[in-house]
Design an enzyme around this catalytic site. Structure first.
Site, mmCIF file in Angstrom:
data_model
loop_
_atom_site.group_PDB
_atom_site.id
_atom_site.type_symbol
_atom_site.label_atom_id
_atom_site.label_comp_id
_atom_site.label_asym_id
_atom_site.label_seq_id
_atom_site.Cartn_x
_atom_site.Cartn_y
_atom_site.Cartn_z
ATOM 1 N N CYS A 1 0.795 -1.238 0.000
ATOM 2 C CA CYS A 1 0.000 0.000 0.000
ATOM 3 C C CYS A 1 0.823 1.281 0.000
ATOM 4 C CB CYS A 1 -0.938 0.015 1.197
ATOM 5 S SG CYS A 1 -2.254 -1.182 1.038
HETATM 6 C C1 UDX Z 1 -0.836 -0.177 5.579
HETATM 7 C C2 UDX Z 1 -1.810 0.680 6.398
HETATM 8 O O1 UDX Z 1 -1.408 0.642 7.780
HETATM 9 C C3 UDX Z 1 -3.250 0.180 6.230
HETATM 10 O O2 UDX Z 1 -4.138 1.055 6.920
HETATM 11 C C4 UDX Z 1 -3.591 0.177 4.732
HETATM 12 O O3 UDX Z 1 -4.900 -0.337 4.542
HETATM 13 C C5 UDX Z 1 -2.570 -0.657 3.961
HETATM 14 O O4 UDX Z 1 -1.248 -0.176 4.217
HETATM 15 P P1 UDX Z 1 0.336 -2.552 5.836
HETATM 16 O O5 UDX Z 1 0.995 -2.259 4.512
HETATM 17 O O6 UDX Z 1 -0.243 -3.894 6.078
HETATM 18 O O7 UDX Z 1 -0.836 -1.491 6.117
HETATM 19 O O8 UDX Z 1 1.499 -2.347 6.929
HETATM 20 P P2 UDX Z 1 1.841 -1.402 8.183
HETATM 21 O O9 UDX Z 1 1.783 -2.244 9.400
HETATM 22 O O10 UDX Z 1 1.078 -0.149 8.177
HETATM 23 O O11 UDX Z 1 3.406 -1.119 7.875
HETATM 24 C C6 UDX Z 1 3.832 -0.581 6.625
HETATM 25 C C7 UDX Z 1 5.341 -0.433 6.551
HETATM 26 O O12 UDX Z 1 5.778 0.665 7.358
HETATM 27 C C8 UDX Z 1 6.155 -1.649 7.015
HETATM 28 O O13 UDX Z 1 7.204 -1.877 6.103
HETATM 29 C C9 UDX Z 1 6.691 -1.222 8.371
HETATM 30 O O14 UDX Z 1 7.907 -1.861 8.687
HETATM 31 C C10 UDX Z 1 6.870 0.271 8.163
HETATM 32 N N1 UDX Z 1 6.839 1.054 9.419
HETATM 33 C C11 UDX Z 1 5.684 1.140 10.146
HETATM 34 C C12 UDX Z 1 7.968 1.733 9.852
HETATM 35 O O15 UDX Z 1 9.028 1.710 9.202
HETATM 36 N N2 UDX Z 1 7.901 2.485 11.004
HETATM 37 C C13 UDX Z 1 6.779 2.572 11.749
HETATM 38 O O16 UDX Z 1 6.801 3.268 12.772
HETATM 39 C C14 UDX Z 1 5.627 1.881 11.311
#
Ligand code: UDX
Length: 431
Positions: free
Chosen positions: A269
């Site tokens: 996403c």
């Molecule tokens: C995301 C959105 O959270 C969700 O609402 C939407 O519908 C789809 O995209 P998702 O892709 O499943 O969900 O993962 P998420 O848990 O949000 O993490 C996304 C990425 O950000 C990961 O690679 C994670 O490692 C990274 N991340 C997240 C960070 O680097 N730092 C953070 O503090 C949080």
């Protein structure tokens, strides 16, 4: 209620199973016969905690799957959750979704009478200008839909690995509708969730609802890139970015979540949606500067991770362990995983890469067939000249003695999961 959900991918299958579990009668339609067969056999076509149990419980009863548009419609609501692939320039391709809408429209034209009314709900993530293309596709199939078939948007905010839980307990439900009839229908659909979780229900028009999804993801992605930008500066000053993040997170205008700096965001996403929004905004005459920066910082972080290792060991001919291949813990999904640019750069520098992940190895093997993979993190570290941590799997925090088997125990941590300890040269990406 009775409804059909077209598209049984990550979102469509979860939504179908959860709505069946909420008491509705759901038909899942997908042109892939193997997906249909799996759902009808009570199995999940995707890995998602809790999903298989729901499908096993409701398959053949409140949840049935089909490949045939002739089985449409069920009830007066059809929802579409079809993928919107990304073009090379980042813009989304609504072709498959438009094709499905045209097929739905054509089938509805065969069966609906002048007094019938049907709601076609777009759950896929689409940029607001694409709605006109989808309206045209509906008209290609149905003819003049006015008064009979109405379009609505209803974006989904589920996270991978938590999709069932996020569906059941959402913070918000966003309804993009054009009439109070459509609003009532969608409220009735979500009533069990509204009763159980008391989410904020936002009712607006279809393009605004579509934009809310992009704004949500762009904001979160930019938040991560901002803390990474600040984190890189912290590191340059010898300051711990996590201590700084904990402090600023107490300001409720900032919020404590999504302040984990490191190797950046991946997944299906954030990268895709930020690029799609950037492309659509450019097409509409505005070039979003913050989005450009969010993407640029996200590309910088994996480069910086490898640089920090290269400052300590000669990468040419070095054996480097890459701990974590999935884009985040709890999934085998490697789409846009930061491990991909990390592995590419290590290989460009002449290193021999040894990859380990508890569940994502099979997927990464198809992306990089000719690197070495191990069954345990310890095996990856054994004899390695350096290691990088790319995914925050809990098990990496408990590795301890495994580092002693490294030829040169230099560990660059991109997710702050490894404890600093004697015997290893520990380097944090932003701390
Ligand atoms: C995301 C959105 O959270 C969700 O609402 C939407 O519908 C789809 O995209 P998702 O892709 O499943 O969900 O993962 P998420 O848990 O949000 O993490 C996304 C990425 O950000 C990961 O690679 C994670 O490692 C990274 N991340 C997240 C960070 O680097 N730092 C953070 O503090 C949080």
């Amino acid at each position: 209620m009775e409804l059909t959900i077209v598209g049984s991918g990550y979102v469509g299958t979860t939504v179908a199973a959860c709505l069946a579990d909420a008491g509705h009668r759901v038909q899942a339609l997908d042109i892939d016969a193997s997906i249909v067969a799996r759902i009808n056999a009570g199995e999940s076509p995707i890995v998602e905690p809790g999903l298989e149990e729901l499908i096993a419980t409701h398959a053949g009863d409140r949840l049935v799957a089909t490949s045939d548009y002739a089985n449409l419609p069920t009830g007066n609501l059809t929802m579409l959750s079809i993928q919107t692939p990304t073009h090379d320039d980042g813009r989304i391709d609504v072709g498959p979704l438009a094709g499905a809408i045209e097929s739905v429209g054509a089938r509805l034209a065969e069966v609906l009478g002048p007094d019938d009314r049907h709601l076609v709900v777009i759950k896929s993530t689409v940029v607001p200008p694409a709605l006109e293309t989808l309206r045209t596709a509906l008209a290609e199939g149905f003819g003049d839909a006015s008064g009979t078939v109405e379009l609505a948007t209803n974006p989904e905010f589920q996270r991978e690995g938590h999709a069932v839980e996020d569906f059941r307990f959402p913070q918000k439900i966003v309804l993009g509708v054009e009439s109070s009839w459509a609003e009532t229908l969608l409220r009735e659909l979500y009533q069990p969730v509204i009763d159980a979780a008391d989410p904020v229900v936002i009712v607006t028009d279809p393009p605004t609802a579509a934009m809310i999804k992009y704004a949500n993801n762009a904001f979160l992605a930019a938040k991560i890139s901002l803390i990474n930008d600040i984190g890189n500066a912290c590191k340059a000053f010898g300051v711990d970015a996590y201590e700084v993040a904990d402090a600023i997170g107490t300001d409720d205008r900032i919020g404590a979540r999504f302040l984990r700096s490191g190797v950046g965001f991946g997944g299906s996403c954030f990268p895709k949606d930020v690029k799609a929004l950037q492309g659509a905004a450019r097409d509409a005459g505005y070039d979003p500067m913050m989005l450009e920066a969010a993407l640029a910082v996200n590309e910088h972080q994996p480069r910086r991770l490898v640089e920090l290792l290269a400052e300590r060991i000669e990468l040419a001919d070095a054996r480097v362990a890459v701990l974590g291949l999935a884009f985040k813990p709890g999934t085998d999904d490697i789409r846009n995983s930061r491990a991909i640019p990390v592995i590419e750069r290590l290989r460009e520098a002449g290193a021999t890469v040894v990859g380990y992940d508890p569940v994502a190895t099979t997927n990464m093997r198809s992306r990089f067939p000719d690197i070495e993979y191990t069954d345990t993190a310890s095996e990856a570290l054994d004899g390695a000249d350096g290691a990088v941590v790319v995914t925050d799997w809990d098990e990496f925090a408990a590795l301890d003695d495994a580092f002693d088997a490294m030829a040169d125990p230099v560990v660059v941590d991109g997710r702050r999961v490894i404890e600093r300890r004697d015997g290893i040269e520990y380097v944090g990406l932003t701390w």
